[in-house]
Design a protein around this motif. Sequence first.
Motif, PDB file in Angstrom:
ATOM      1  N   SER A 346       0.745  -1.318  -0.140  1.00 13.03           N
ATOM      2  CA  SER A 346       0.054   0.076   0.419  1.00 13.03           C
ATOM      3  C   SER A 346       0.938   1.378  -0.417  1.00 13.03           C
ATOM      4  CB  SER A 346      -0.408  -0.006   1.464  1.00 13.03           C
ATOM      5  OG  SER A 346       0.018  -0.266   2.728  1.00 13.03           O
ATOM      6  N   ILE A 347       0.207   2.588  -0.545  1.00 11.14           N
ATOM      7  CA  ILE A 347       1.042   3.639  -0.519  1.00 11.14           C
ATOM      8  C   ILE A 347       1.979   3.755   1.732  1.00 11.14           C
ATOM      9  CG2 ILE A 347      -1.147   4.955   0.510  1.00 11.14           C
ATOM     10  CD1 ILE A 347       2.028   6.273  -1.672  1.00 11.14           C
ATOM     11  N   VAL A 348       0.658   3.283   1.958  1.00 13.21           N
ATOM     12  CA  VAL A 348       1.641   3.894   2.948  1.00 13.21           C
ATOM     13  C   VAL A 348       2.837   2.597   3.783  1.00 13.21           C
ATOM     14  CG1 VAL A 348       1.033   3.396   5.799  1.00 13.21           C
ATOM     15  CG2 VAL A 348      -0.806   3.578   4.939  1.00 13.21           C
ATOM     16  N   THR A 349       2.840   1.452   3.467  1.00 10.51           N
ATOM     17  CA  THR A 349       4.636   0.688   3.220  1.00 10.51           C
ATOM     18  C   THR A 349       5.042   1.192   2.674  1.00 10.51           C
ATOM     19  OG1 THR A 349       3.301  -1.289   2.977  1.00 10.51           O
ATOM     20  CG2 THR A 349       4.823  -2.119   2.578  1.00 10.51           C
ATOM     21  N   TRP A 350       5.051   1.727   1.210  1.00 12.49           N
ATOM     22  CA  TRP A 350       6.208   2.542   0.288  1.00 12.49           C
ATOM     23  C   TRP A 350       6.312   3.701   0.894  1.00 12.49           C
ATOM     24  CZ3 TRP A 350       8.345   1.185  -4.367  1.00 12.49           C
ATOM     25  CH2 TRP A 350       7.757   0.754  -4.552  1.00 12.49           C
ATOM     26  N   ASN A 351       5.467   4.777   2.405  1.00  9.68           N
ATOM     27  CA  ASN A 351       6.522   6.159   3.113  1.00  9.68           C
ATOM     28  C   ASN A 351       6.856   5.655   4.089  1.00  9.68           C
ATOM     29  OD1 ASN A 351       4.450   7.577   0.990  1.00  9.68           O
ATOM     30  ND2 ASN A 351       3.424   7.682   2.297  1.00  9.68           N
ATOM     31  N   GLU A 365      19.081   6.053  -1.318  1.00  9.48           N
ATOM     32  CA  GLU A 365      17.655   4.994  -1.862  1.00  9.48           C
ATOM     33  C   GLU A 365      16.829   4.908  -1.816  1.00  9.48           C
ATOM     34  OE1 GLU A 365      21.183   4.916   0.464  1.00  9.48           O
ATOM     35  OE2 GLU A 365      21.987   2.762   0.002  1.00  9.48           O
ATOM     36  N   ALA A 366      16.804   6.513  -0.793  1.00  7.44           N
ATOM     37  CA  ALA A 366      15.122   6.647  -0.379  1.00  7.44           C
ATOM     38  C   ALA A 366      14.558   7.356  -1.840  1.00  7.44           C
ATOM     39  CB  ALA A 366      14.880   7.819   0.745  1.00  7.44           C
ATOM     40  N   ILE A 367      15.161   8.081  -2.570  1.00  7.95           N
ATOM     41  CA  ILE A 367      15.569   9.157  -3.432  1.00  7.95           C
ATOM     42  C   ILE A 367      14.344   7.267  -4.978  1.00  7.95           C
ATOM     43  CG2 ILE A 367      16.286  10.063  -5.535  1.00  7.95           C
ATOM     44  CD1 ILE A 367      17.719  11.685  -2.880  1.00  7.95           C
ATOM     45  N   GLN A 368      16.169   6.632  -4.335  1.00  8.44           N
ATOM     46  CA  GLN A 368      15.177   5.542  -5.232  1.00  8.44           C
ATOM     47  C   GLN A 368      14.071   4.880  -5.158  1.00  8.44           C
ATOM     48  OE1 GLN A 368      19.286   3.267  -5.458  1.00  8.44           O
ATOM     49  NE2 GLN A 368      20.528   3.909  -6.368  1.00  8.44           N
ATOM     50  N   LEU A 369      13.553   4.394  -4.279  1.00  9.13           N
ATOM     51  CA  LEU A 369      12.499   4.035  -3.743  1.00  9.13           C
ATOM     52  C   LEU A 369      11.629   4.964  -4.636  1.00  9.13           C
ATOM     53  CD1 LEU A 369      11.296   1.149  -2.969  1.00  9.13           C
ATOM     54  CD2 LEU A 369      11.271   2.650  -0.759  1.00  9.13           C
ATOM     55  N   PHE A 370      11.879   5.534  -4.356  1.00  8.99           N
ATOM     56  CA  PHE A 370      10.755   6.878  -4.713  1.00  8.99           C
ATOM     57  C   PHE A 370      10.199   6.590  -6.157  1.00  8.99           C
ATOM     58  CE2 PHE A 370       9.184  11.300  -6.229  1.00  8.99           C
ATOM     59  CZ  PHE A 370       8.279  11.077  -6.297  1.00  8.99           C
ATOM     60  N   GLU A 371      11.856   6.789  -6.672  1.00 11.20           N
ATOM     61  CA  GLU A 371      11.782   7.004  -8.638  1.00 11.20           C
ATOM     62  C   GLU A 371      10.563   4.949  -9.055  1.00 11.20           C
ATOM     63  OE1 GLU A 371      15.830   7.443  -9.212  1.00 11.20           O
ATOM     64  OE2 GLU A 371      14.881   9.857  -9.071  1.00 11.20           O
ATOM     65  N   GLN A 372      11.254   4.407  -8.425  1.00  7.86           N
ATOM     66  CA  GLN A 372      10.928   3.430  -8.505  1.00  7.86           C
ATOM     67  C   GLN A 372       9.234   3.195  -7.859  1.00  7.86           C
ATOM     68  OE1 GLN A 372      12.610  -0.193  -5.699  1.00  7.86           O
ATOM     69  NE2 GLN A 372      11.043  -1.762  -6.369  1.00  7.86           N
ATOM     70  N   MET A 373       8.724   3.077  -7.565  1.00 13.05           N
ATOM     71  CA  MET A 373       7.189   3.582  -7.000  1.00 13.05           C
ATOM     72  C   MET A 373       6.833   4.781  -8.487  1.00 13.05           C
ATOM     73  SD  MET A 373       5.659   5.842  -3.608  1.00 13.05           S
ATOM     74  CE  MET A 373       4.033   6.169  -3.650  1.00 13.05           C
ATOM     75  N   GLU A 374       7.088   5.597  -8.664  1.00 12.69           N
ATOM     76  CA  GLU A 374       6.956   6.363 -10.040  1.00 12.69           C
ATOM     77  C   GLU A 374       6.283   4.982 -11.265  1.00 12.69           C
ATOM     78  OE1 GLU A 374       8.967   9.974 -10.169  1.00 12.69           O
ATOM     79  OE2 GLU A 374       7.100  10.772 -10.214  1.00 12.69           O
ATOM     80  N   LYS A 375       7.609   4.646 -11.565  1.00  7.87           N
ATOM     81  CA  LYS A 375       7.916   4.048 -12.545  1.00  7.87           C
ATOM     82  C   LYS A 375       6.700   2.095 -12.042  1.00  7.87           C
ATOM     83  CE  LYS A 375      12.420   3.939 -12.874  1.00  7.87           C
ATOM     84  NZ  LYS A 375      13.834   3.401 -12.965  1.00  7.87           N
ATOM     85  N   GLU A 376       6.333   1.776 -10.855  1.00  5.44           N
ATOM     86  CA  GLU A 376       5.550   1.439 -11.138  1.00  5.44           C
ATOM     87  C   GLU A 376       3.743   1.631 -10.852  1.00  5.44           C
ATOM     88  OE1 GLU A 376       6.525  -1.480  -7.893  1.00  5.44           O
ATOM     89  OE2 GLU A 376       8.135  -2.128  -8.390  1.00  5.44           O
ATOM     90  N   GLY A 377       3.880   2.962 -11.217  1.00  8.99           N
ATOM     91  CA  GLY A 377       2.457   3.253 -11.484  1.00  8.99           C
ATOM     92  C   GLY A 377       2.262   3.934  -9.800  1.00  8.99           C
ATOM     93  N   LYS A 379       0.622   5.684  -6.830  1.00 10.33           N
ATOM     94  CA  LYS A 379       0.025   7.233  -6.992  1.00 10.33           C
ATOM     95  C   LYS A 379       0.756   7.483  -5.787  1.00 10.33           C
ATOM     96  CE  LYS A 379      -3.430  10.500  -7.249  1.00 10.33           C
ATOM     97  NZ  LYS A 379      -4.806  10.791  -7.864  1.00 10.33           N
ATOM     98  N   PRO A 380       1.454   8.304  -5.589  1.00 10.84           N
ATOM     99  CA  PRO A 380       2.418   9.115  -3.951  1.00 10.84           C
ATOM    100  C   PRO A 380       1.138   9.825  -3.738  1.00 10.84           C
ATOM    101  CG  PRO A 380       2.873  10.495  -6.017  1.00 10.84           C
ATOM    102  CD  PRO A 380       2.479   9.712  -6.578  1.00 10.84           C
ATOM    103  N   ASP A 381       0.964   9.854  -2.422  1.00  9.13           N
ATOM    104  CA  ASP A 381       0.490  10.814  -1.389  1.00  9.13           C
ATOM    105  C   ASP A 381       1.339  12.374  -0.717  1.00  9.13           C
ATOM    106  OD1 ASP A 381       1.425   9.805   0.484  1.00  9.13           O
ATOM    107  OD2 ASP A 381       0.000   9.135   1.654  1.00  9.13           O
ATOM    108  N   TYR A 382       0.880  13.001  -0.043  1.00  6.52           N
ATOM    109  CA  TYR A 382       1.315  14.114   0.497  1.00  6.52           C
ATOM    110  C   TYR A 382       2.544  13.257   1.763  1.00  6.52           C
ATOM    111  CZ  TYR A 382      -0.912  13.569   5.608  1.00  6.52           C
ATOM    112  OH  TYR A 382      -1.378  13.372   6.642  1.00  6.52           O
ATOM    113  N   LYS A 411       1.883  17.721 -10.448  1.00  6.47           N
ATOM    114  CA  LYS A 411       2.084  17.679 -11.564  1.00  6.47           C
ATOM    115  C   LYS A 411       1.431  16.091 -10.894  1.00  6.47           C
ATOM    116  CE  LYS A 411       5.196  13.202 -12.973  1.00  6.47           C
ATOM    117  NZ  LYS A 411       6.104  12.620 -13.069  1.00  6.47           N
ATOM    118  N   TYR A 412       0.929  15.925  -9.430  1.00 10.85           N
ATOM    119  CA  TYR A 412       0.716  15.319  -9.378  1.00 10.85           C
ATOM    120  C   TYR A 412      -1.032  15.820  -8.203  1.00 10.85           C
ATOM    121  CZ  TYR A 412       4.422  12.533  -8.744  1.00 10.85           C
ATOM    122  OH  TYR A 412       6.256  12.066  -9.592  1.00 10.85           O
TER     123      TYR A 412
END
Length: 527
Positions: A346-351, A365-377, A379-382, A411-412
Motif C-alpha cells: 500500500s502507499i503506507v508501506t512505501w512511505n 536509497e530513499a530517492i531511488q525507491l521513490f523513483e521505483q514507486m513512480e515507475k510501478e504506477g 500514486k504518491p500522497d502528501y 504534476k500530482y
Amino acid sequence: MHRSFQSSTDAYANLIETYAHDRALKPGKLLHAHLIVKGLAHLTYLATKLIAFYTECGQLSNARKLFDKIPKRDIHRWISIIRAYTRRGYYQEAIGVFTEMQTEGLGINKYLIPSVLKACGHVLDQETGKKIHCLCVKKSFESDAFITSSLIDMYSKCGQVEKAKKVFDGMFVKDLVALNAVVSGYARMGIVEKGLSLVEEMKLIGVKPDVVTWNTLIAGFSKKGDHLSVSKVFESMLDNGIEPDVVSWTSVISGLVQNFQYDEAFDTFKKMMKQGLYPSSATISSLFPACMNTVNLKHGKEVHGYATVIGVVADVYVKSALVDMYAKGGFISEAQTLFYKMSETSIVTWNSMIFGYANHGYCEEAIQLFEQMEKEGKKPDYMTFIAVLSACSHAGLIELGKSLFNSIQEKYEISLRVEHYACLVDLLGRAGKLDEAYDVIKTMPMEPDLFVWGALLGACRNHENIGLAELAAKHLRELEPGSKGNNLLLANLYADIGSWGNVEKIKTMMKKKRLRKFLGCSWIEGS
C-alpha cells in the motif's frame, strides 16, 4: 481452454467474477481475448463485468478502454465503472467519472449515489457531497434508506457531524446503519459523549445498538484516553447481552498505543488472550507502533514471531506495520527484506520505507525507491513527498528537492501542506540559502508553524545569520511562549560569534519570564 464452459453469457460472467475475486490477471485477459474472438465482448453485460475485473486487478487503463467502447447513453456503463472504482478504493477516479456523467447531461441515478457518496467521504470531498445531497432533495430520493445512510456517512467522514445528525433527524424511520454512521462521526470528531447520548436516546424508541455501535463508542473513548468511560461501555455491552469481541479489545489497545501508554497496551493484549479471544491482523498491527523504540523492539520481535505462528503475518496491514516498526527503529535491513518480499503493498508501506531510509542516512536509497514507486504506477500522497523531501534535504540535493516540491501540485495535484514548506525551508537552509528560504516563508499561502520557523532558526545558527535568526526566534516566541529551547538556540548563536552581551540579555529575559526548558528523556530503562 474454455471449451468445458457453457458458451452462455451467465457462465462467462461468473468466470469473470471469479477471476476478479482472485485478481487473476493473466487468465482473465485470456478469457477477454476469447470473448473478442467469439464476438461476445461487445455485450454490455459482459463488458461491465470485465470493467470490474480490470479495476480489481489495478488495470485502470484497460477498464477505461472498455468503458469508452460502451454507448454513452447506456446507464450500466456508468454504474459499473463507478461502483468498481469505489469498491477498489479509486475514490477520486470514481468522482471524476460521476462529474463526467453530469457533463454528458445524464442526470443522477439513485443506484449510483451510495457509491459516489462513499467516495466523497473517503477523500473528504464535501462540496461534491453537498451537490449530490441537493440533487437527492430535488429528485425526492431522501426517503431511500440506503441513500440517507450514505449521506450521513459522507457528512460524518467529512467532519460535518451536525449536518449528518440533521439528515438523521429527518429520517421517517431511523435504522441502526444510520445511527452507527452518526455515532462514528461523533467519535471521529472527539465528541463521543454525544454519540453515547444518542445511543441511549435511540434505545428508548426501539433502535437497539449492536456490537458495531458499542465498538465505535469504545474506539472513541479509547482514542481520548478516557479509560473510565471505556470500562462503562464494556459494562453496558454486557448488560445489553453483547459480549465484547476482538474488535472491542483491539480498539482499547489501539487507543492506549495512540496515547503512548505502551505497557498498558501490552497488558490489555494479555488480558484479551486470557479471555480466549485470538488477535486479528488489526490487533497485531495496532501493537507494532508501541515497539519502535530500543527497549520495546524486543516486544515487537516477539509479536512478529507470534503473528507468524497464528498466520496473520502475510496480511498486507501487518506487513506494512512491521516494515514501519523496523524502519523507524533503524533496522533497515529487516525492513528492506520484508518490503521486497511483499506481494502487495500500500502507499503506507512505501512511505514507511522511504521515511526509514531518509531518517537513517540512506538518502540515495530513499530517492531511488521513490523513483521505483513512480515507475510501478503507484500514486504518491502528501506523506510520500514529506519523506522524499527530507531525503533530499539530508543529502543536499537542492535542485531535485525544489523540482519535487514544484511537482506536488503541478504534476500530482496534491494540495501543499505546511509540512511540505517546512521541508523546503530545511532543504534551502541546510544549503546556506537562507534568504531564499525566508522568501519561501513569506510567500506561503498558510501561516508558518513551529517547524517552519524552527528549520530557519536551526539553519541560521549553522550559517551564523544573526538577522534572520532573531526574526525566526521572535516568531517562535509568539507561537510557543513557554519554550526555553528556541531562546537557547539563539543564545548559542550569539555565543558562537562572541556576542556575549546578547547572550546575557537572553538569559536575563528567560529568568524574568521563568521559561521552562523541555527536558530530554531516554527510552532506555536503567537496570
